[in-house]
Write an enzyme that holds these catalytic residues in place. Structure first.
Site, mmCIF file in Angstrom:
data_model
loop_
_atom_site.group_PDB
_atom_site.id
_atom_site.type_symbol
_atom_site.label_atom_id
_atom_site.label_comp_id
_atom_site.label_asym_id
_atom_site.label_seq_id
_atom_site.Cartn_x
_atom_site.Cartn_y
_atom_site.Cartn_z
ATOM 1 N N ASP A 1 43.615 42.859 45.065
ATOM 2 C CA ASP A 1 44.150 42.893 43.869
ATOM 3 C C ASP A 1 44.853 44.111 43.193
ATOM 4 O O ASP A 1 45.016 43.939 41.962
ATOM 5 C CB ASP A 1 43.088 42.295 42.834
ATOM 6 C CG ASP A 1 42.810 40.811 43.434
ATOM 7 O OD1 ASP A 1 43.562 39.903 43.311
ATOM 8 O OD2 ASP A 1 41.549 40.712 44.114
ATOM 9 N N GLU B 1 47.081 46.862 35.404
ATOM 10 C CA GLU B 1 46.664 46.688 34.096
ATOM 11 C C GLU B 1 45.211 46.645 33.832
ATOM 12 O O GLU B 1 44.920 47.238 32.892
ATOM 13 C CB GLU B 1 47.461 45.519 33.583
ATOM 14 C CG GLU B 1 47.029 45.099 32.033
ATOM 15 C CD GLU B 1 47.948 43.888 31.447
ATOM 16 O OE1 GLU B 1 48.600 44.110 30.616
ATOM 17 O OE2 GLU B 1 47.481 42.631 31.984
ATOM 18 N N ASP B 2 44.378 46.155 34.798
ATOM 19 C CA ASP B 2 43.256 45.807 34.628
ATOM 20 C C ASP B 2 42.343 47.295 34.583
ATOM 21 O O ASP B 2 41.329 47.345 33.809
ATOM 22 C CB ASP B 2 42.546 44.873 35.581
ATOM 23 C CG ASP B 2 43.102 43.599 35.239
ATOM 24 O OD1 ASP B 2 42.970 43.048 33.822
ATOM 25 O OD2 ASP B 2 43.580 42.550 36.186
ATOM 26 N N ARG C 1 37.022 44.204 42.636
ATOM 27 C CA ARG C 1 37.890 45.064 41.893
ATOM 28 C C ARG C 1 37.207 46.192 41.214
ATOM 29 O O ARG C 1 38.311 47.385 40.654
ATOM 30 C CB ARG C 1 38.729 44.581 40.883
ATOM 31 C CG ARG C 1 39.360 43.079 41.549
ATOM 32 C CD ARG C 1 40.505 42.559 40.718
ATOM 33 N NE ARG C 1 41.374 43.618 40.290
ATOM 34 C CZ ARG C 1 42.210 43.517 39.346
ATOM 35 N NH1 ARG C 1 42.465 42.481 38.689
ATOM 36 N NH2 ARG C 1 43.232 44.293 39.226
ATOM 37 N N ARG D 1 35.149 38.715 32.662
ATOM 38 C CA ARG D 1 35.311 39.979 33.045
ATOM 39 C C ARG D 1 35.284 41.037 32.184
ATOM 40 O O ARG D 1 35.035 42.060 32.378
ATOM 41 C CB ARG D 1 36.866 40.178 33.642
ATOM 42 C CG ARG D 1 37.317 39.096 34.509
ATOM 43 C CD ARG D 1 37.160 39.478 35.929
ATOM 44 N NE ARG D 1 37.542 38.347 37.060
ATOM 45 C CZ ARG D 1 38.683 38.616 37.620
ATOM 46 N NH1 ARG D 1 39.586 39.333 37.226
ATOM 47 N NH2 ARG D 1 39.108 37.520 38.403
ATOM 48 N N HIS E 1 42.117 35.757 31.159
ATOM 49 C CA HIS E 1 42.351 37.064 30.413
ATOM 50 C C HIS E 1 42.964 36.364 29.130
ATOM 51 O O HIS E 1 43.745 35.894 28.985
ATOM 52 C CB HIS E 1 43.227 38.038 31.233
ATOM 53 C CG HIS E 1 42.392 38.829 32.239
ATOM 54 N ND1 HIS E 1 43.205 39.029 33.408
ATOM 55 C CD2 HIS E 1 41.194 39.528 32.435
ATOM 56 C CE1 HIS E 1 42.114 39.609 34.360
ATOM 57 N NE2 HIS E 1 41.246 39.947 33.430
ATOM 58 N N CYS F 1 50.328 42.256 34.117
ATOM 59 C CA CYS F 1 49.362 42.622 35.093
ATOM 60 C C CYS F 1 49.797 43.703 36.025
ATOM 61 O O CYS F 1 49.045 44.523 36.469
ATOM 62 C CB CYS F 1 48.701 41.435 35.982
ATOM 63 S SG CYS F 1 48.436 39.893 35.059
#
Length: 258
Positions: A63, A68-69, A88, A136, A166, A253
């Site tokens: 992923d 962005e995460d 992740r 998350r 999200h 993302c």
């Protein structure tokens, strides 16, 4: 008004076909098609007048194209997050060297365990950051995040999520007081002071548009949303993100914009 000069993206890995998804019925991503879509995404960003840093694919993290995460970048500095999905979490260590090309030690902070935070849960509205508490992103991650912001003279507030993965799955700020809202966000009191552009349920995926220097990039294939954004006075570009949708991913993302 914010103006972006830099964007960081990461090429999709062949392993993306094994990425996390809540919609297996959409099928596995087509890697070649995803690469082409990524090329088009980068081209659209460049058209908006930004320098794009392209990081290499990371096969060990399916992923990892969703940059962005693992980081949030503000006008005052960068925050390396602590992603909430175990598969992740290591992406944060891979994004940090790229972020440090733009910020010195003083301006790179970290979310520490037991706090977790995904950048997809963070929406910047000027100097205020809305943070979604989700599967998350936990309360401790939000507390640390807001504390870091306050140290920089910025501020944050928590938004409870009920259904979406999200925060930015369902609400995105387009600058100028305009906000795209869908589903549970249509009635959330957190956003009632903005001009909310309501997204119909059948085009809910396209609530995830991105504003880049006056132009709004809209996912391809959502005519109602495209027209609504144009009617709000924005120049628009469209990019097909069908293969990223299969991994619960959208336009925001795929990049860090600052």
């Amino acid at each position: 008004m914010t103006k972006f000069s830099n964007v960081i993206v990461r090429r999709p890995a062949k392993s993306m076909v094994e990425g996390i998804t809540s919609a297996p019925e959409l099928g596995k991503p087509d890697y070649e098609k995803a690469l082409k879509q990524h090329d088009d995404y980068i081209a659209a960003l460049k058209e908006c007048g930004v320098e794009v840093t392209v990081l290499p694919a990371l096969e060990q993290f399916p992923d990892s194209c969703f940059v962005e995460d693992p980081a949030v970048i503000t006008r005052c500095g960068a925050i390396i997050t602590n992603p909430g999905a175990a598969s992740r979490n290591g992406e944060k260590d891979e994004i940090e060297p790229a972020v440090r090309q733009f910020f010195d030690d003083e301006h790179v902070k970290h979310i520490e365990s037991p706090g977790t935070l995904d950048g997809g849960d963070v929406m910047m509205v000027g100097d205020h950051f809305y943070v979604g508490q989700s599967a998350r992103t936990n309360a401790e991650g939000i507390r640390q995040f807001c504390e870091i912001l306050e140290g920089w003279g910025l501020e944050g507030s928590e938004v409870k999520l009920e259904k979406v993965l999200h925060l930015k799955t369902g609400v995105n700020y387009l600058e100028d007081g305009n906000m795209l809202v869908s589903g549970e966000f249509v009635t959330k009191p957190d956003f009632e002071q903005y001009n909310r552009i309501e997204i119909p349920e059948d085009e809910a995926y396209a609530a995830n548009c991105i504003w880049v220097n006056g132009t709004v990039i809209v996912p391809e294939g959502y005519p109602t949303v495209l027209k609504a954004v144009q009617d709000a006075g924005y120049e628009t570009l469209t990019v097909d993100t069908s293969e990223y949708r299969k991994l619960d991913g959208g336009l925001s993302c795929l990049s860090l914009r600052f």
